[in-house]
Design an enzyme around this catalytic site. Sequence first.
Site, PDB file in Angstrom:
ATOM      1  N   TRP A  37       0.844  -1.192   0.000  1.00  0.00           N
ATOM      2  CA  TRP A  37       0.000   0.000   0.000  1.00  0.00           C
ATOM      3  C   TRP A  37       0.881   1.245   0.000  1.00  0.00           C
ATOM      4  O   TRP A  37       1.841   1.334   0.775  1.00  0.00           O
ATOM      5  CB  TRP A  37      -0.919   0.015   1.214  1.00  0.00           C
ATOM      6  CG  TRP A  37      -1.789   1.235   1.271  1.00  0.00           C
ATOM      7  CD1 TRP A  37      -1.547   2.384   1.970  1.00  0.00           C
ATOM      8  CD2 TRP A  37      -3.020   1.428   0.583  1.00  0.00           C
ATOM      9  NE1 TRP A  37      -2.564   3.295   1.759  1.00  0.00           N
ATOM     10  CE2 TRP A  37      -3.472   2.730   0.908  1.00  0.00           C
ATOM     11  CE3 TRP A  37      -3.783   0.637  -0.280  1.00  0.00           C
ATOM     12  CZ2 TRP A  37      -4.682   3.246   0.415  1.00  0.00           C
ATOM     13  CZ3 TRP A  37      -4.976   1.147  -0.778  1.00  0.00           C
ATOM     14  CH2 TRP A  37      -5.403   2.435  -0.435  1.00  0.00           C
ATOM     15  N   ILE A  38       0.575   2.195  -0.862  1.00  0.00           N
ATOM     16  CA  ILE A  38       1.328   3.454  -0.945  1.00  0.00           C
ATOM     17  C   ILE A  38       0.449   4.582  -0.433  1.00  0.00           C
ATOM     18  O   ILE A  38      -0.618   4.861  -0.998  1.00  0.00           O
ATOM     19  CB  ILE A  38       1.760   3.766  -2.400  1.00  0.00           C
ATOM     20  CG1 ILE A  38       2.553   2.602  -3.002  1.00  0.00           C
ATOM     21  CG2 ILE A  38       2.551   5.071  -2.444  1.00  0.00           C
ATOM     22  CD1 ILE A  38       3.899   2.366  -2.376  1.00  0.00           C
ATOM     23  N   ASP A  70       3.331   2.680 -20.517  1.00  0.00           N
ATOM     24  CA  ASP A  70       1.955   3.195 -20.440  1.00  0.00           C
ATOM     25  C   ASP A  70       1.950   4.414 -19.522  1.00  0.00           C
ATOM     26  O   ASP A  70       1.174   4.508 -18.570  1.00  0.00           O
ATOM     27  CB  ASP A  70       1.027   2.098 -19.912  1.00  0.00           C
ATOM     28  CG  ASP A  70      -0.449   2.438 -20.095  1.00  0.00           C
ATOM     29  OD1 ASP A  70      -0.764   3.476 -20.710  1.00  0.00           O
ATOM     30  OD2 ASP A  70      -1.299   1.671 -19.605  1.00  0.00           O
TER      31      ASP A  70
END
Length: 294
Positions: free
Chosen positions: A100-101, A202
Site C-alpha cells: 500500500w502506498i 503506459d
Amino acid sequence: MFISEQLLYTINQTLKQSQRLSGPLSVAGVIHGGSINRCFRLKSGKESFFLKVNSQRDYPEMFMKEAMALKLLDSTHSILVPQVISYGAAGDEQFLLLQWINTGANTSRAQERLGEGLAALHHHSASGFGLDYTNYMGSLIQSNRPHAEWVDFFVEERLKPQVKIAADKWLIDQDTINKFNLLFCRMKEFLPEVKPALVHGDLWSGNYMIGEGETPVLIDPAIAYANRECDIAMSKLFGGFDEIFYESYNHHFPLEKNWNERTDLWNLYPLLIHLNLFGRSYLGAIKAALKRYL
C-alpha cells in the site's frame, strides 16, 4: 463490489505463509480500478495492502506479467514501484497483492524527482528491442517479440497488430489503413538510431503516484525495451506532467534532436489501443497524426 470468501481465504493463507499477517484480514475500502479491475484496500493489524482482482479467463496471466514487470523495474533501483507481495488465483479470479502506498503531495520537487527517476530507468538497456514474454497494454495483449531494429519492432509488434484489430472491428476505414501501410514503408525517414531503453510503456498521469515525502512511484507498467521517447510522448498525450518533469528528465538524460517532432508518431500506438478499447472517438486524432507524417 465484493471479494469472494474463496479469494479472501487464499490471500489470507498467502499472507500467513509469508509471515505478513499481523492480525485478522479485512476489507478496508474499495478503490477505483479502471475498466477491468476491481481494487481494494486490505488491512491486517496496522499494515495495509493494495489488491487488484479480475478474471483469469478473460485476461490470462495478466497479474503474473505485471508482477514480473514490477520486479524488473524494482531491480533497476531507478524509481520506486510498489512491492509485490503475492499474485495467484482462486476459482476464476486472479489477484495481485501489492504494498500500500500512502499518497503525498504532487509538488514541483516530486515532478523533478519523477523526471530524474525516469531518466535513470531509461539508462537500462538490452541487446535488442522487445522482451522475452508478452504482456498487456490496458486489457489488450502486447507482443514483445524481439527485433534488432527499433523500426521493425514498432511496426511489427506495436502498430500492425492494433491496425488489424481496428480493421477487424470495423473501427477504421480503408483510406486510413492505406496511410498506415505507407507510413510503415517510410518509417525509417523519421527516426534517428537509438539504443533500447527499459520503458514503463503506459506512462500517462494515472500510472504514477506521488507517495509520502514527495516520492514518485510508477504503477501499472506495460514494459519493454523500446525507444525511450515513447514514454515521453505518452506523458504528453493526456497531460498531468509539469514542465519541470521534462526539464529534469532532459537534464539527466538529454533527448535526441527534434524529439518533439516524433511525439505524434509514437502516440499512434496508444491512440490505436484507445480506439480498439473505447471506440471511434479516437479516430480523428489518429488521422491527424498520420497526416503530419505523410
